[in-house]
Each structure stands twice: as structure tokens, then as C-alpha cells.
Design a protein around this motif. Structure first.
Motif, short mmCIF file in Angstrom:
data_model
loop_
_atom_site.label_atom_id
_atom_site.label_comp_id
_atom_site.label_asym_id
_atom_site.label_seq_id
_atom_site.Cartn_x
_atom_site.Cartn_y
_atom_site.Cartn_z
N ALA A 67 0.83 -1.21 0.00
CA ALA A 67 0.00 0.00 0.00
C ALA A 67 0.86 1.26 0.00
N PHE A 68 1.97 1.24 0.74
CA PHE A 68 2.89 2.38 0.78
C PHE A 68 3.46 2.63 -0.62
N ALA A 69 3.86 1.55 -1.30
CA ALA A 69 4.42 1.71 -2.64
C ALA A 69 3.38 2.27 -3.61
N ASP A 70 2.13 1.83 -3.47
CA ASP A 70 1.08 2.39 -4.33
C ASP A 70 0.88 3.88 -4.07
N GLY B 81 5.06 5.53 -4.52
CA GLY B 81 5.89 5.17 -5.66
C GLY B 81 7.25 4.64 -5.29
N ARG B 82 7.42 4.23 -4.07
CA ARG B 82 8.69 3.62 -3.63
C ARG B 82 8.40 2.62 -2.53
N SER B 83 9.37 1.74 -2.32
CA SER B 83 9.23 0.77 -1.24
C SER B 83 9.59 1.44 0.08
N PRO B 84 8.88 1.14 1.17
CA PRO B 84 9.18 1.80 2.44
C PRO B 84 10.48 1.32 3.07
N LYS B 85 11.15 2.20 3.78
CA LYS B 85 12.26 1.84 4.63
C LYS B 85 11.71 1.47 6.01
N THR B 86 12.55 0.89 6.84
CA THR B 86 12.06 0.47 8.15
C THR B 86 11.51 1.66 8.94
N LEU B 87 12.10 2.84 8.79
CA LEU B 87 11.64 4.01 9.54
C LEU B 87 10.29 4.53 9.03
N ASP B 88 9.86 4.06 7.85
CA ASP B 88 8.55 4.45 7.33
C ASP B 88 7.43 3.62 7.96
N PHE B 89 7.78 2.50 8.55
CA PHE B 89 6.75 1.65 9.15
C PHE B 89 6.26 2.25 10.46
N PRO B 90 4.96 2.17 10.73
CA PRO B 90 4.47 2.63 12.04
C PRO B 90 5.00 1.71 13.14
N GLU B 91 5.09 2.24 14.33
CA GLU B 91 5.65 1.48 15.44
C GLU B 91 4.89 0.18 15.68
N SER B 92 3.59 0.19 15.42
CA SER B 92 2.78 -1.00 15.66
C SER B 92 3.14 -2.15 14.72
N GLY C 210 5.64 -2.44 -9.39
CA GLY C 210 5.08 -3.00 -10.61
C GLY C 210 5.49 -2.30 -11.88
N ASP C 211 5.72 -0.98 -11.81
CA ASP C 211 6.02 -0.21 -13.02
C ASP C 211 7.51 -0.07 -13.29
N HIS C 212 8.32 -0.80 -12.58
CA HIS C 212 9.78 -0.74 -12.74
C HIS C 212 10.34 -2.16 -12.84
N PRO C 213 11.56 -2.30 -13.35
CA PRO C 213 12.21 -3.61 -13.25
C PRO C 213 12.37 -3.98 -11.78
N SER C 214 12.44 -5.25 -11.50
CA SER C 214 12.64 -5.67 -10.11
C SER C 214 14.05 -5.33 -9.66
#
Length: 548
Positions: free
Chosen positions: A396-399, A402-413, A435-439
């Protein structure tokens, strides 16, 4: 008529390099190469390699029992030795489960190479990718935390010497060595490894020696002896139709007597493509699958775990703009629609093997097999319910952003109980593939927990399957991987993308054709010309992979 060039393939893994070379066809449809020796020490990878070698014995007429097996119409894999004893025996003679550096491997190779030199007089190709764990940046980071690890005593640092030894004995026309990018900065005994390796490839392989060429030089200088830089030998696979940002070192060794015959204007360079292939272009229409649960797996328990994950993520949304929030909520709704629907995603390999319309035509022809009713090696991993919530958040964060989350982007829960979670080390330990980029680079780490390879579809809440990873690595859909799922992931992650290897094979065929034409001037009855110019820009032909 010019015969296919014999290939000796070392450190073969499941056969990515050899698959690309053996699939190459000349403009008239004749094969350009044939594999005569493959060496791999891992038993599971060896079984994969052996099966593929066996199937190549049939050319385009693959045994019908193979498709019955892949399509699930039999109880298990047929006994190939009983059904096709001659072809199976030939494959067993070609493919050996041996560890290079050990006496039995050395004795086998010595005898086989002596015979190849007698029969082919140097018109051979050597391929190989010496194991690279101690060169890779991740491997070195991991080893740095091990107080007992001594890099100077790690035998894997010097396995390239086995490749050099075979190069010196076989004296092939061309050799291709592949390795990780970390090899450029790795050290052994206080010295950089890469210049040492290059020196041995250049001078330590017999009286003639070799010129070392780069396939994608950034500096414009093509050969090592003319001043090419280490970075010139790095090939970015995503620039050549591979849906993956895989950066690997490729060194092409051309025997000096052959290199001297090449025109001064000659260049050895892969043709970059104008269109980049994305993850969605390759796996976007594959069957929707649900993950398995590591404890008490069932459709009902998975449904409940995902519902709980949706509620947790919904309550822990990050700060975002209205548009980002809209995309984030849409992603969660896709997951909710999955569990609210009447049909849950499959847990096993269902039917369907179609590729998305956006997949480039040549790559589609390379991957697709119309004889398949379902995709092999396409079962999902088992995940902890706690991780499902993190996977869903990451998708959901990437949607939204437009980027994958880093650990600090995750909520504490949703923070994991890892000691390094908030330290900044391995901050992308939960990484969704966009999805819109190469892996990102498909690696053997897929065999662990799958956290680095989260599927972009939030409705599936899982990591990639072996087959999805294999498609990103450009293995044909009919390529079956032996072993348990962990072993299959390791094989796929360590391999060379066959579609890239096929393009390299086409470039090297021009060198061999020129060599044949020059040899014809001396012995005109021995070879026939097959190409008018080294600069022939005719599109490389594809083998019909629907029939292997």
C-alpha cells in the motif's frame, strides 16, 4: 557446413548461461553452439541441469511425457532413463555433479578436455561464473559481523583459479566469465582481486594468452589492455530487455591469435534497448495466489489473518497528502475485495500461463510455451501472520508513494522485533517490488524469508514464487527446477538471465564466424562462410521455445 561450437560450462548452477548459448540460432536456423560439458556441485541444481541437458537431445521434438509431467497429468516425474535410455545416457555423460578443485573433477576434465582439443582444435567456448558469495557486498557485510571470519582463508575467494586452469588447458577460442559487481572492490591478502583475476585470464592461460573485452563499456575503451576500467565490465541487465536491475561483471576472453584477425573497426558491444521491461510486464497476468501461513494454514485462517492485517494497517496510516491517502486506501481495498470475494486466490499452481500484452514480443517468444496448461514451480511460501501486515503495508505504501518503504517508514505498531530495526542497517528488509519498474536484483536470499521480494499486488499479500522470480530472471516457462522450494529459489537467484546470455551468444558468434572465414582462406574445404560482415545488424533469431 560449419558445425555448432562446443561449450564447456563450469560452475553451471541450473544452467542460465548455457541455456542462452544453446538456444541461439543462426539466421538460417542452425544452432550456433552445443553444450558438451557442464559441471555443478550442488545436487539439486545438478538435477535441474541434467534434465535440461536431456531435453536438448530432442531438439524441437520434446517428449510428450514432459508436458504431461509439467501440466500435472502424472503422479510424478517419469523415469527418463527407462523411456529414453540413449538420450538420458548422453545427458549423464555431458552433465556431471562434481566440485571443481577436487581430484575427481580435475581428472574428469583433464580427459574430456584432451579429447575436445583433439577433435575441435581450439574451436570451443568456455563459460563459467565462479561462486561469488565472498565477493558480494551483502556477503561481505554479513561476514564483517562474524569475528571468526578470515577472508584470506576463504577458499571461495580463489575459485576463479579453477576457471583459469581450465582456460589454460582447453585454450578455447572464446571464454566468458561472470561474477558479481562486488568483485571489483573485493580484496584478498590485502590486494584487490579484480586486477589479479584479469592478469591471470590475460597471461596465465597458456602461450597465446587472451585479450579481455567489455560488453558494455562506459568509458568507450573496450579492452583491458587498451585501458578499459573495471566498471566497463559491468553489464546492466535491465538495459537489454531483462526485467531486473541486475548488475554483473562479464569478461569476454578472446584468444590472441583470433583477436589479431579482427578488423580495427570491430566492436563487441551489446545493443541497448529503448524500452525497459517492468515487473508488471512479466508477472502481471500470472494467476493470483495467496500465501500460505506458517502455522495452521487453510483458506479460512488466511482469510482471517489478512482481515486482521487490513485493520492494523488501516489504523496505522503514515502522514500523507490527500492523493497519497487515496492511493493507499485503494490498495487496502484491493486486499479487502480479495477476502470479501467468493473465490480466494489459489494456494497451489492453477491453470493459466499467459504473459501481459505489454511484454515485448521477443521476450514473450522467449518465455512462453503454448503447450503449458499451468506454470511449474509456482507454489507460494508460508508466512507468519505478523509479516502479512508488513507485506500489506509495504504494498500500500508503494502504491501511495511510488517507492518501497524503509524500516523508519513503518508505524511502530508494525515494527519487527529485530535488533537493527531502527539502526539504519538493512533498512529495506521489507521491500516490495514496484510493478512499473524492473525488479531489484533477484538473489538467493529469496530462499530465506521473502521479505526483500514482496509481490506488488496488495490483494495477494505474499512474496514472489519461484516461477515469478524465474520469469524476472528470463528462464523460459517450461524450465523446471528440481529440489525443494528453498533449493529452487537458490538456483534461480544465483543464475545468469538466459535471455541476456542469448544476446551475448549472438555477439560472440560474429567473432567465431570471422575466425572461420579466415581459416577458410587456408583450408577452404573445412568451413563455409555464414555472415557477410561483423557489423551485420540483422535481428538475432529466436529459437521456438514453445518446443524448447
Amino acid at each position: 557446413m560449419t558445425k555448432p561450437v562446443p561449450i564447456v560450462d563450469l560452475f553451471s548452477g541450473p544452467g542460465g548461461l548455457a541455456e542462452g548459448f544453446s538456444a541461439y540460432r543462426r539466421p538460417d536456423g542452425r544452432p550456433g553452439y552445443c553444450v558438451v560439458v557442464s559441471i555443478e556441485k550442488d545436487p539439486a541444481a545438478y538435477r535441474t541441469l541434467l534434465l535440461r541437458a536431456f531435453l536438448r537431445k530432442f531438439g524441437a521434438e520434446v517428449p510428450p511425457q514432459y508436458y504431461e509431467f509439467l501440466n500435472g497429468h502424472t503422479d510424478g516425474e517419469p523415469d527418463w532413463s527407462a523411456l529414453y535410455p540413449q538420450e538420458w545416457s548422453e545427458a549423464c555423460d555431458e552433465t556431471r555433479c562434481l566440485e571443481l578443485g577436487k581430484p575427481d573433477a580435475g581428472e574428469f576434465l583433464r580427459k574430456r578436455i584432451d579429447r575436445l582439443r583433439e577433435e575441435h582444435d581450439g574451436r570451443t567456448v568456455l563459460l563459467g561464473g565462479p561462486p561469488c558469495q565472498s565477493y558480494s557486498l551483502v556477503g561481505r557485510s554479513r561476514n564483517a559481523g562474524n569475528e571468526s571470519y578470515d577472508p584470506d582463508r576463504d577458499d571461495r575467494q580463489s575459485l576463479y583459479q579453477e576457471f583459469v586452469d581450465v582456460l589454460g588447458h582447453l585454450q578455447p577460442a572464446i571464454a566468458v566469465m561472470e561474477n558479481v559487481k562486488g568483485m571489483l572492490s573485493a580484496r584478498h591478502g590485502g590486494r584487490q582481486i579484480f586486477p589479479t583475476v584479469m592478469s591471470k585470464l590475460e597471461h596465465g592461460s597458456g602461450s597465446e594468452g587472451y585479450r579481455l573485452f567489455a560488453l558494455a563499456s562506459e568509458s568507450g575503451t573496450q579492452s583491458w589492455d587498451e585501458g578499459a576500467e573495471p566498471r566497463d565490465f559491468v553489464v546492466h541487465a535491465d538495459e537489454y530487455g531483462v526485467p531486473q536491475t541486475r548488475h554483473r561483471v562479464f569478461v569476454v576472453c578472446v584468444r590472441r591469435d583470433i583477436a589479431r584477425l579482427l578488423p580495427e573497426s570491430w566492436t563487441l558491444r551489446l545493443a541497448a534497448r529503448s524500452v525497459t521491461v517492468s515487473v508488471r510486464d512479466i508477472i502481471g497476468t500470472m494467476p493470483k495466489l495467496r500465501s500460505r501461513l506458517s502455522r495452521g494454514d487453510s483458506a479460512a485462517s488466511w482469510n482471517a489473518a489478512v482481515r486482521q492485517a487490513i485493520d492494523r494497517v488501516q489504523m496505522s496510516r503514515p502522514d500523507m497528502s490527500l492523493e497519497e491517502e487515496r492511493r493507499f486506501c485503494q490498495s487496502l481495498e484491493r486486499a479487502r475485495a480479495t477476502v470479501d470475494g467468493t473465490d480466494l486466490p489459489f494456494a497451489g499452481p492453477p491453470g493459466g500461463a499467459a504473459l501481459p500484452k505489454a511484454c515485448p514480443d521477443d521476450l514473450r517468444e522467449w518465455l512462453e510455451d503454448v503447450c503449458l496448461e499451468r506454470l511449474p514451480n509456482n507454489e507460494t511460501k508460508a508466512h507468519d501472520p505478523e509479516d502479512l501486515a508488513r507485506y500489506l503495508f509495504a504494498a500500500a505504501f508503494a502504491d501511495a508513494f511510488g517507492r518501497s518503504p524503509k524500516t523508519l517508514d513503518f508505524p511502530e505498531s508494525l515494527a519487527a522485533s529485530h535488533a537493527s530495526w531502527n539502526t539504519g542497517k538493512f533498512s529495506d528488509r521489507f521491500r516490495v517490488q514496484l510493478g512499473d519498474h524492473p525488479s531489484t536484483t533477484v538473489t538467493s536470499h529469496l530462499s530465506k524469508d521473502g521479505h526483500y521480494f514482496i509481490h506488488p499486488d496488495s490483494g495477494q499479500v505474499r512474496s514472489l514464487t519461484v516461477r515469478e522470480a524465474a520469469r524476472l530472471q528470463t528462464f523460459p516457462d517450461n524450465y523446471f527446477f528440481h529440489g525443494n522450494r528453498t533449493q529452487q529459489y537458490v538456483q534461480v537467484g544465483n543464475a545468469v538471465p538466459p535471455f541476456l546470455a542469448w544476446q551475448i551468444a549472438g555477439q560472440l558468434q560474429a567473432v567465431l564466424d570471422h575466425y572461420d572465414r579466415e581459416a577458410q582462406r587456408v583450408q577452404p574445404e573445412s568451413v563455409l562462410p555464414v555472415r557477410e560482415s561483423l557489423n551485420d545488424e540483422t535481428e538475432l533469431p529466436l529459437v521456438a521455445l514453445g518446443s524448447l
